[in-house]
Design a protein around this motif. Structure first.
Motif, PDB file in Angstrom:
ATOM      1  N   ASN A   1       1.460  -1.689 -30.995  1.00 44.10           N
ATOM      2  CA  ASN A   1       1.481  -3.118 -30.618  1.00 44.10           C
ATOM      3  C   ASN A   1       2.668  -3.891 -31.172  1.00 44.10           C
ATOM      4  O   ASN A   1       2.617  -5.124 -31.251  1.00 44.10           O
TER       5      ASN A   1
ATOM      6  N   HIS B   1      -1.685   9.535 -29.240  1.00 45.38           N
ATOM      7  CA  HIS B   1      -2.263   8.383 -28.539  1.00 45.38           C
ATOM      8  C   HIS B   1      -2.544   7.263 -29.536  1.00 45.38           C
ATOM      9  O   HIS B   1      -3.645   7.142 -30.070  1.00 45.38           O
TER      10      HIS B   1
ATOM     11  N   HIS C   1      -1.764   2.981 -30.248  1.00 47.61           N
ATOM     12  CA  HIS C   1      -1.251   1.670 -29.837  1.00 47.61           C
ATOM     13  C   HIS C   1      -0.787   0.933 -31.094  1.00 47.61           C
ATOM     14  O   HIS C   1      -1.607   0.425 -31.855  1.00 47.61           O
TER      15      HIS C   1
ATOM     16  N   LYS D   1       2.742   6.731 -19.217  1.00 46.08           N
ATOM     17  CA  LYS D   1       1.342   6.296 -19.190  1.00 46.08           C
ATOM     18  C   LYS D   1       1.111   5.421 -17.962  1.00 46.08           C
ATOM     19  O   LYS D   1       1.902   4.539 -17.652  1.00 46.08           O
TER      20      LYS D   1
ATOM     21  N   ASN E   1       0.571  -3.084 -24.904  1.00 41.40           N
ATOM     22  CA  ASN E   1       0.090  -3.971 -25.966  1.00 41.40           C
ATOM     23  C   ASN E   1       1.220  -4.453 -26.860  1.00 41.40           C
ATOM     24  O   ASN E   1       1.004  -5.312 -27.708  1.00 41.40           O
ATOM     25  N   SER E   2       2.408  -3.916 -26.702  1.00 44.92           N
ATOM     26  CA  SER E   2       3.591  -4.534 -27.314  1.00 44.92           C
ATOM     27  C   SER E   2       4.237  -5.430 -26.262  1.00 44.92           C
ATOM     28  O   SER E   2       3.964  -5.331 -25.071  1.00 44.92           O
TER      29      SER E   2
ATOM     30  N   SER F   1      -5.651  -2.736 -17.088  1.00 48.60           N
ATOM     31  CA  SER F   1      -5.391  -2.300 -18.463  1.00 48.60           C
ATOM     32  C   SER F   1      -5.936  -3.251 -19.515  1.00 48.60           C
ATOM     33  O   SER F   1      -6.069  -2.858 -20.674  1.00 48.60           O
TER      34      SER F   1
ATOM     35  N   PRO G   1       6.562  -4.327 -23.010  1.00 44.26           N
ATOM     36  CA  PRO G   1       6.037  -2.966 -22.881  1.00 44.26           C
ATOM     37  C   PRO G   1       7.183  -1.975 -22.670  1.00 44.26           C
ATOM     38  O   PRO G   1       8.268  -2.358 -22.231  1.00 44.26           O
TER      39      PRO G   1
ATOM     40  N   SER H   1      -6.578   1.618 -31.111  1.00 43.62           N
ATOM     41  CA  SER H   1      -6.260   0.421 -30.324  1.00 43.62           C
ATOM     42  C   SER H   1      -6.843  -0.804 -31.012  1.00 43.62           C
ATOM     43  O   SER H   1      -7.910  -1.297 -30.645  1.00 43.62           O
TER      44      SER H   1
ATOM     45  N   ASP I   1       3.691   6.566 -29.765  1.00 43.84           N
ATOM     46  CA  ASP I   1       3.260   5.190 -29.517  1.00 43.84           C
ATOM     47  C   ASP I   1       3.093   4.927 -28.027  1.00 43.84           C
ATOM     48  O   ASP I   1       3.967   5.256 -27.219  1.00 43.84           O
ATOM     49  N   MET I   2       1.980   4.300 -27.672  1.00 47.81           N
ATOM     50  CA  MET I   2       1.708   3.944 -26.287  1.00 47.81           C
ATOM     51  C   MET I   2       2.599   2.781 -25.829  1.00 47.81           C
ATOM     52  O   MET I   2       3.010   1.952 -26.646  1.00 47.81           O
TER      53      MET I   2
ATOM     54  N   ASP J   1      -6.585   7.414 -29.970  1.00 51.87           N
ATOM     55  CA  ASP J   1      -6.570   6.197 -29.154  1.00 51.87           C
ATOM     56  C   ASP J   1      -6.788   4.986 -30.053  1.00 51.87           C
ATOM     57  O   ASP J   1      -7.587   4.096 -29.750  1.00 51.87           O
TER      58      ASP J   1
END
Length: 446
Positions: free
Chosen positions: A67, A63, A65, A150, A98-99, A156, A102, A313, A94-95, A311
């Motif tokens: 980005n 988990h 981020h 996800k 936030n990039s 979000s 997405p 972030s 990678d989540m 997480d």
């Protein structure tokens, strides 16, 4: 061990069978044998004698981020993977948000992989995203190798990644279940959030009241009902409400295919210690009270909670304003997750084998990498962290590898110094010195 290229020897090696003195033989990036400590070193093999430092499997953080691309000023593959490696993590997933773009289509995944390819200091996999309008894209993402999908059940925080309502959740989950996929869920109910008091300002107590436990509890109950109806595989992200634990335990007893994670900040930080205006502590769901934290630790011990992930972030420092309502919500913790969890675990009578189970073995299993990662055993990748568990250090943000050195752990004294981190038998960081990026981009095993 006759074909070994490298032997790592320690009086404390954490293996699936227990912690023991051992010599770990490596050839071509793979663990070939775990032998007695005094086993002879074959001719031509290099010996790394670690003394009493602990050899543990590299952590698997599912988990994160990163980005990148699009919000690389917040983090990026180069800095995120350096920070992870410095903290003993050898694999991250990678989540999808936030990039920009997405990771919600196979084409967007391709963009993400191209950006990461030459910047990853350790192995990197990818989650896909489930949005209201992309059910048609989910199978193609699955076939392209994402480890799962996800979804948010409440907003979000970024407009390009909208949340699913219950009808949309049902459609996405049915599609994902049709091809044997995994849905991972940010579980907060938007109606409970909307009904909560929203004062804004610098008081942490006001922010905590704005993200009540019943928002988590209701969303988790709804997710369990959907998973039970469809016999779907689901995973609850970043659990912070201990009130949801009986629901989860009952679902597991009933055979619902549900797993649950929590995070270092919920296990090590408490609402009582958060200063007003200190939005480096802001995350959603929030850091709750100490009594809540104790119940999360009990749930880890009894298996109701399966694993611990960061997480991570991050954001730029200017987004961490003193107003909890408008500040970016996220904790930066990649580099510090192992010592933070170990510091609190040892205080509660847990050992490093427990930490390895929560942060390596079970996270590897969550994403289907248990045949490659998560343990020191023959046939697995030679990914290691070398830890001095009894040494302490005081967190100085200037020493972090994160792009933006904002941390809720600043000034805290933690146990556990990561001496070095190894990826497929190569030392990738030691004493703050990094090699060139050697990470691979991972895909889900078919």
């Amino acid at each position: 061990m006759s074909d070994a290229e490298l032997v790592l020897r320690s009086t404390r090696v954490i293996t699936p069978e227990g912690t023991r003195a051992a010599a770990v033989a490596v050839s071509a990036g793979t663990i070939t044998a775990v032998l007695p400590h005094d086993a002879p070193v074959p001719a031509g093999a290099r010996l790394e004698d670690l003394g009493d430092d602990v050899l543990l499997p590299g952590l698997v953080d599912t988990h994160v981020h990163v980005n990148d691309p699009g919000r690389t000023e917040w983090e990026g593959f180069w800095t995120a993977t350096r920070a992870a490696a410095a903290g003993g993590i050898t694999t991250l997933v990678d989540m999808p948000l936030n990039s920009l773009p997405p990771t919600t289509t196979a084409d967007n995944l391709r963009v993400k992989r191209e950006v990461a390819a030459d910047k990853a200091h350790m192995d990197v996999g990818f989650w896909g995203g489930a949005l209201p309008g992309n059910v048609k894209d989910l199978r193609a993402l699955h076939e392209a190798g994402v480890f799962g999908f996800k979804a948010f059940l409440s907003p979000s925080g970024v407009e390009e990644f909208p949340h699913l309502d219950q009808e949309q959740l049902a459609r996405s989950l049915a599609e994902i279940t049709s091809f044997g996929g995994l849905l991972i869920v940010h579980a907060e109910d938007p109606h409970h959030l909307a009904a909560a008091p929203q004062h804004g300002g610098p008081r942490y107590a006001d922010f905590l009241a704005s993200r009540p436990r019943d928002a988590e509890d209701t969303a988790i109950a709804q997710l369990i009902a959907q998973a039970k109806r469809l016999d779907a595989r689901v995973h609850v992200l970043h659990l912070s409400s201990s009130d949801a634990l009986p629901l989860i335990a009952e679902a597991k007893r009933d055979g619902v295919r549900i797993t649950v994670e929590t995070c270092p900040h919920y296990l090590t930080l408490t609402a009582e210690e958060v200063p007003d205006g200190a939005s480096e502590f802001k995350c959603c769901p929030p850091i709750r009270e100490s009594a809540n934290q104790e119940l999360l630790w009990q749930a880890l011990a009894d298996g109701t909670v399966d694993c611990v992930v960061t997480d991570h972030s991050p954001s730029t420092a200017d987004l961490k304003t003193a107003d909890f309502a408008t500040a970016w919500g996220g904790i930066s913790g990649l580099q510090l997750s192992l010592p933070a969890v170990w510091t609190e675990a040892r205080r509660r009578g847990h050992d490093l084998a427990d930490v390895v189970r929560w942060m390596s073995a079970r996270t590897a299993a969550l994403v289907g990498l248990e045949d490659r990662k998560g343990a020191i055993a023959p046939g697995l990748d030679a990914d290691f962290a070398v830890l001095a568990p009894d040494e302490t250090f005081t967190v100085d943000p200037a020493g972090l590898q994160h792009r933006n050195r904002v941390t809720a752990y600043a000034g805290k004294t933690l146990h556990g110094v990561v001496r070095s981190t190894w990826l497929r038998g190569e030392r990738i960081v030691a004493d703050g010195e990094f090699t060139a990026p050697k990470g691979r981009l991972l895909t889900r095993t078919p």
